[in-house]
Design a protein around this motif. Structure first.
Motif, PDB file in Angstrom:
ATOM      1  N   UNK A   1       0.860  -1.182   0.000  1.00 55.94           N
ATOM      2  CA  UNK A   1       0.000   0.000   0.000  1.00 55.94           C
ATOM      3  C   UNK A   1       0.898   1.234   0.000  1.00 55.94           C
ATOM      4  N   UNK A   2       0.748   2.107  -0.979  1.00 53.57           N
ATOM      5  CA  UNK A   2       1.532   3.337  -0.983  1.00 53.57           C
ATOM      6  C   UNK A   2       0.833   4.367  -0.092  1.00 53.57           C
ATOM      7  N   UNK A   3       0.650   5.601  -0.497  1.00 57.04           N
ATOM      8  CA  UNK A   3       0.137   6.658   0.379  1.00 57.04           C
ATOM      9  C   UNK A   3      -1.299   7.059   0.053  1.00 57.04           C
ATOM     10  N   UNK A   4      -2.005   7.489   1.089  1.00 58.32           N
ATOM     11  CA  UNK A   4      -3.363   8.026   0.967  1.00 58.32           C
ATOM     12  C   UNK A   4      -4.310   7.023   0.305  1.00 58.32           C
ATOM     13  N   UNK A   5      -4.514   5.934   1.015  1.00 58.29           N
ATOM     14  CA  UNK A   5      -5.359   4.839   0.520  1.00 58.29           C
ATOM     15  C   UNK A   5      -6.445   4.550   1.538  1.00 58.29           C
ATOM     16  N   UNK A   6      -7.654   4.379   1.050  1.00 59.49           N
ATOM     17  CA  UNK A   6      -8.773   3.969   1.911  1.00 59.49           C
ATOM     18  C   UNK A   6      -9.325   2.665   1.362  1.00 59.49           C
ATOM     19  N   UNK A   7      -9.338   1.652   2.214  1.00 62.12           N
ATOM     20  CA  UNK A   7      -9.900   0.356   1.867  1.00 62.12           C
ATOM     21  C   UNK A   7     -11.188   0.206   2.673  1.00 62.12           C
TER      22      UNK A   7
ATOM     23  N   UNK B   1     -13.756   0.287  -2.939  1.00 65.04           N
ATOM     24  CA  UNK B   1     -15.110   0.171  -2.408  1.00 65.04           C
ATOM     25  C   UNK B   1     -15.412  -1.160  -1.745  1.00 65.04           C
ATOM     26  N   UNK B   2     -16.429  -1.134  -0.916  1.00 64.44           N
ATOM     27  CA  UNK B   2     -16.891  -2.289  -0.145  1.00 64.44           C
ATOM     28  C   UNK B   2     -17.076  -3.533  -1.010  1.00 64.44           C
ATOM     29  N   UNK B   3     -16.608  -4.666  -0.491  1.00 54.44           N
ATOM     30  CA  UNK B   3     -16.853  -5.946  -1.138  1.00 54.44           C
ATOM     31  C   UNK B   3     -16.015  -6.239  -2.363  1.00 54.44           C
ATOM     32  N   UNK B   4     -15.065  -5.392  -2.670  1.00 54.49           N
ATOM     33  CA  UNK B   4     -14.216  -5.601  -3.846  1.00 54.49           C
ATOM     34  C   UNK B   4     -13.263  -6.774  -3.610  1.00 54.49           C
ATOM     35  N   UNK B   5     -12.974  -7.508  -4.664  1.00 53.68           N
ATOM     36  CA  UNK B   5     -11.984  -8.580  -4.622  1.00 53.68           C
ATOM     37  C   UNK B   5     -10.876  -8.208  -5.601  1.00 53.68           C
ATOM     38  N   UNK B   6      -9.634  -8.235  -5.112  1.00 55.60           N
ATOM     39  CA  UNK B   6      -8.476  -7.923  -5.955  1.00 55.60           C
ATOM     40  C   UNK B   6      -7.607  -9.170  -6.028  1.00 55.60           C
TER      41      UNK B   6
ATOM     42  N   UNK C   1     -12.217   2.529  -7.077  1.00 56.67           N
ATOM     43  CA  UNK C   1     -12.782   1.246  -7.483  1.00 56.67           C
ATOM     44  C   UNK C   1     -14.137   1.117  -6.799  1.00 56.67           C
ATOM     45  N   UNK C   2     -15.191   0.941  -7.587  1.00 57.04           N
ATOM     46  CA  UNK C   2     -16.550   0.853  -7.072  1.00 57.04           C
ATOM     47  C   UNK C   2     -16.790  -0.401  -6.253  1.00 57.04           C
ATOM     48  N   UNK C   3     -17.823  -0.354  -5.425  1.00 53.66           N
ATOM     49  CA  UNK C   3     -18.183  -1.469  -4.549  1.00 53.66           C
ATOM     50  C   UNK C   3     -18.435  -2.750  -5.342  1.00 53.66           C
TER      51      UNK C   3
END
Length: 178
Positions: free
Chosen positions: A54-60, A105-110, A122-124
């Protein structure tokens, strides 16, 4: 799972503040890298979390899953060799790298072997199976480009701030009764 990994995972899960959780992950080197201003939800630490950066300024958001390995090797080894422990087919691993200024976004799978560029939303409930270029908004299963980051920023500047839930309901009802 070894005991120290299990203890780190439990402690990680128990932080209520997303920033403190990320700071703990950085300090204990749970992930490959955790930059500044990273907010991680309460989640089970993914297996092989050291493959995630994770780089900078990220919201999961909550419910996001990072999948850095597969498990089909057991099925293939049993099918073709009659034993799960055969070494012909091995587990596949892949890194995940998330650059600066990203919202997931919520529920995303990467899935593994994916790099998410800077300035991305990235949308939910999206399924990310390939790299996402910077400056974009992606959503869907599989995730596809639906817009640009700059367009989203301009649109968000026009979002109305409500002073109460009643005001939000008034606007909502007005929208659907006119």
């Amino acid at each position: 799972m070894n005991i120290s990994r299990m203890v780190r995972s439990i402690r990680f899960f128990m932080f209520f503040d997303q920033m403190k959780r990320a700071n703990y992950a950085r300090k204990k080197k749970i992930f490959h890298h955790v930059g500044k201003n990273v907010r991680l939800p309460a989640m089970l630490v993914p297996l092989h979390a050291e493959l995630i950066s994770f780089h900078n300024n990220i919201e999961v958001a909550s419910g996001v899953k990072f999948v850095v390995h597969d498990a089909i090797h057991g099925v293939l080894n049993f099918k073709y060799h009659g034993i799960k422990e055969s070494k012909e087919y091995t587990e596949q691993f892949g890194c995940i790298e998330i650059m600066d200024n990203v919202f997931i976004g919520t529920g995303t799978i990467i899935l593994g072997n994916v790099k998410i560029g800077s300035n991305v939303v990235i949308g939910a409930n999206s399924l990310v199976t390939k790299d996402i270029p910077g400056g974009t908004v992606f959503a869907g299963s599989p995730a596809k480009i639906i817009g640009t980051f700059d367009d989203l920023v301009a649109k968000r500047k026009r979002v109305r701030k409500y002073t109460s839930c009643e005001k939000a309901w008034e606007e909502f009802q007005k929208k659907y009764t006119d």
